[in-house]
Write an enzyme that holds these catalytic residues in place. Sequence first.
Site, PDB file in Angstrom:
ATOM      1  N   TYR A 101      38.098  30.899  47.972  1.00 33.23           N
ATOM      2  CA  TYR A 101      38.116  32.225  47.343  1.00 33.23           C
ATOM      3  C   TYR A 101      39.541  32.581  46.948  1.00 33.23           C
ATOM      4  CZ  TYR A 101      38.128  37.308  46.949  1.00 33.23           C
ATOM      5  OH  TYR A 101      38.314  38.586  46.486  1.00 33.23           O
ATOM      6  N   GLU A 189      38.978  37.956  40.226  1.00 32.26           N
ATOM      7  CA  GLU A 189      38.474  37.198  41.363  1.00 32.26           C
ATOM      8  C   GLU A 189      37.839  35.888  40.921  1.00 32.26           C
ATOM      9  OE1 GLU A 189      36.402  39.426  44.908  1.00 32.26           O
ATOM     10  OE2 GLU A 189      34.897  38.882  43.438  1.00 32.26           O
TER      11      GLU A 189
END
Lengths: 377, 287
Positions: A101, A189
């Site tokens: 991530y 993101e």
Amino acid sequence: MKIHEYQANEIFKSFGIPVPDGKVATTPEQAEKIANELDGPLVVKAQVHAGGRGKAGGVKLVKTPEEAKDAASKILSMDIKGLIVNKVLVTKALDIKDEAYIGFIVDRRSKKPLVMVSASGGIDIEEVARETPEKIHRFIIDPLYGLFPHQASELAFKLYDDIKLVRKAADIILKLYKAFIAVDASLAEINPFVVTSDGETWTSDAKINIDDNALARHHDIEKMRDSTEAEKKELDAKSKGLSYIKLNGKIGCVVNGAGLAMATMDLIKKYGSEPANFLDIGGSSSPLKVVNALNILISDKNVKSIFFNIFGGITRCDDVANGIVEALSKLNIDLPIVIRLTGTNEEKAKEILSRTDLITVSSMAEGARKSIEIAGK
Amino acid sequence: MSILIDESTKVLVQGITGRDGSFHTKKMLEYGTQIVSGVTPGKGGHKIEGVPVFDTVKEAVEKTGADTSILFVPAKFAVDALYEACDAGIKLIIAISEGIPVLDMVRIVAFLNDRGTSLIGPNSPGIISPGKSKVGILPGQIFKQGSIGVISRSGTLTYEVVHHITNAGLGESTCMGIGGDPIIGLKFIDCLELFKKDKETEGVVLVGEIGGTDEEESAAYIKERFTKPVVAFIAGLTAPPGKRMGHAGAIASRGTGTAAEKIRAFESAGIPVAGEPEDIVKLLKSV
């Protein structure tokens, strides 16, 4: 403003961030055609402004163009968290070996950009953050100097042991920061950031939210806006200087100021009913704004009574009173209206309203009670 | 005493010749605020309400000794106006301007912080020390000099709260709206630090709303380090999660920043939370 994954992919690509080939489709036939062009295992993904698409069945893995067509026909028109899917992204499936991530946000606490990375990427990242916060590595960036390469490397070393992967990830982290700043994002993101069996790195799901205050200098991004029906109503209200959000109760609220508007809604709930909307008419309210506000409220069939809660500061109470009188003469309103006006030019407003048969009250609490009472069960 | 502003504060108005700037200059002067100069590039030499106008902040500060600035400049020009005020040595800036991009604010706040300039706002209604000075757009007539400090993220909701405090005969020492944007200058804790040292302030009312974690952080701070009584009120219990409610800062998402969480944070820190604005006074008298 939220943008779709396929739009975020375009932005990523322009900053040199690797995104698998793919195209967007609005019909099953288009999806089939794209699948023919791309070849090999593919993913068909719902393009909708909601999280948890995968868990809702909006992401399907397919092997052939026929399967892509079939998957697209199932996903298109699907309802995900109250939003109808109108577009799907057909993209190359990745042979996933590892999921990480990488995310950037504006951190309100430090008042600086914050980058977060985790070796435990994927759909359960929020659970990871909750259950094992030590697996999320954070770094606060000095906005006056930006992110340095060694800082990106330090973060990348938290993700991988292999120096080749560390270098690739550090490069992506730097590029993502560049994109984050350049497009005035409030969030950027990659989840998951994928390593494939052949050792390549890819963005498997891109997400970017744009700061509304900055849209005036990003016309290309403004064009990406894809509003739902409810959002269109809100945007229409915004163009008239009103801030409106439809809710499901029966007490229509017209208030000046967002904080007071929320407090008014809360009070209606506290006294046992539900607000029909959030509506902030802002400062320096002209009579026209009041007419427009009432027009929006009477188009909502759930509304049974209307409560004006105005605390005059820059907003002059007599302007609002004149607006109400004007609206009543122009619009066909048969709903009961309860009015509370306090502050600047309160006396003038009272005199204007005394010539009507409208219900006036002297406090916010009294107004909330009265509007609930006359709305009935 | 009071905090941040009083009768000795020398105010400069940036954007004084604009519609809002000139209107509120008049209102502030009527209230008794010491406004020493105004700035609008290209309008140097003019006068607004008897206040001399200069082309640059630097010149205005040199010639009139202004130490505090209030900003009515539109968002597009507000970014540089903030840097300009800081560069000219202004120690406190009150930004009424709204709609400034968040990443611009991030850089401005860092720049101001390095140079020791304090900022209230942006998207703030301003600050008032009743009976002494008003630097903002708050309606002066609802305030009364007294002992309660008020810190709020809102505008009109602040007036509603103050209305009850004044009517109960308590009055206010200083009342300030810190602004509704995600990135702001002074936050709740910074203001509480100032109220802690202020002898005139006997109690504080904190008016919060959904979004961010400023309320939660201040609840923890109050419990450990603030000795004066505090009463809180939080707006936004009925706000749908993830929805923008007019203020850029009022966003409840990702399981943090909801009104319920904020109320829980205050209550578990032993700080009473009013169920509605009217109850604030009752709670103030009981603590």
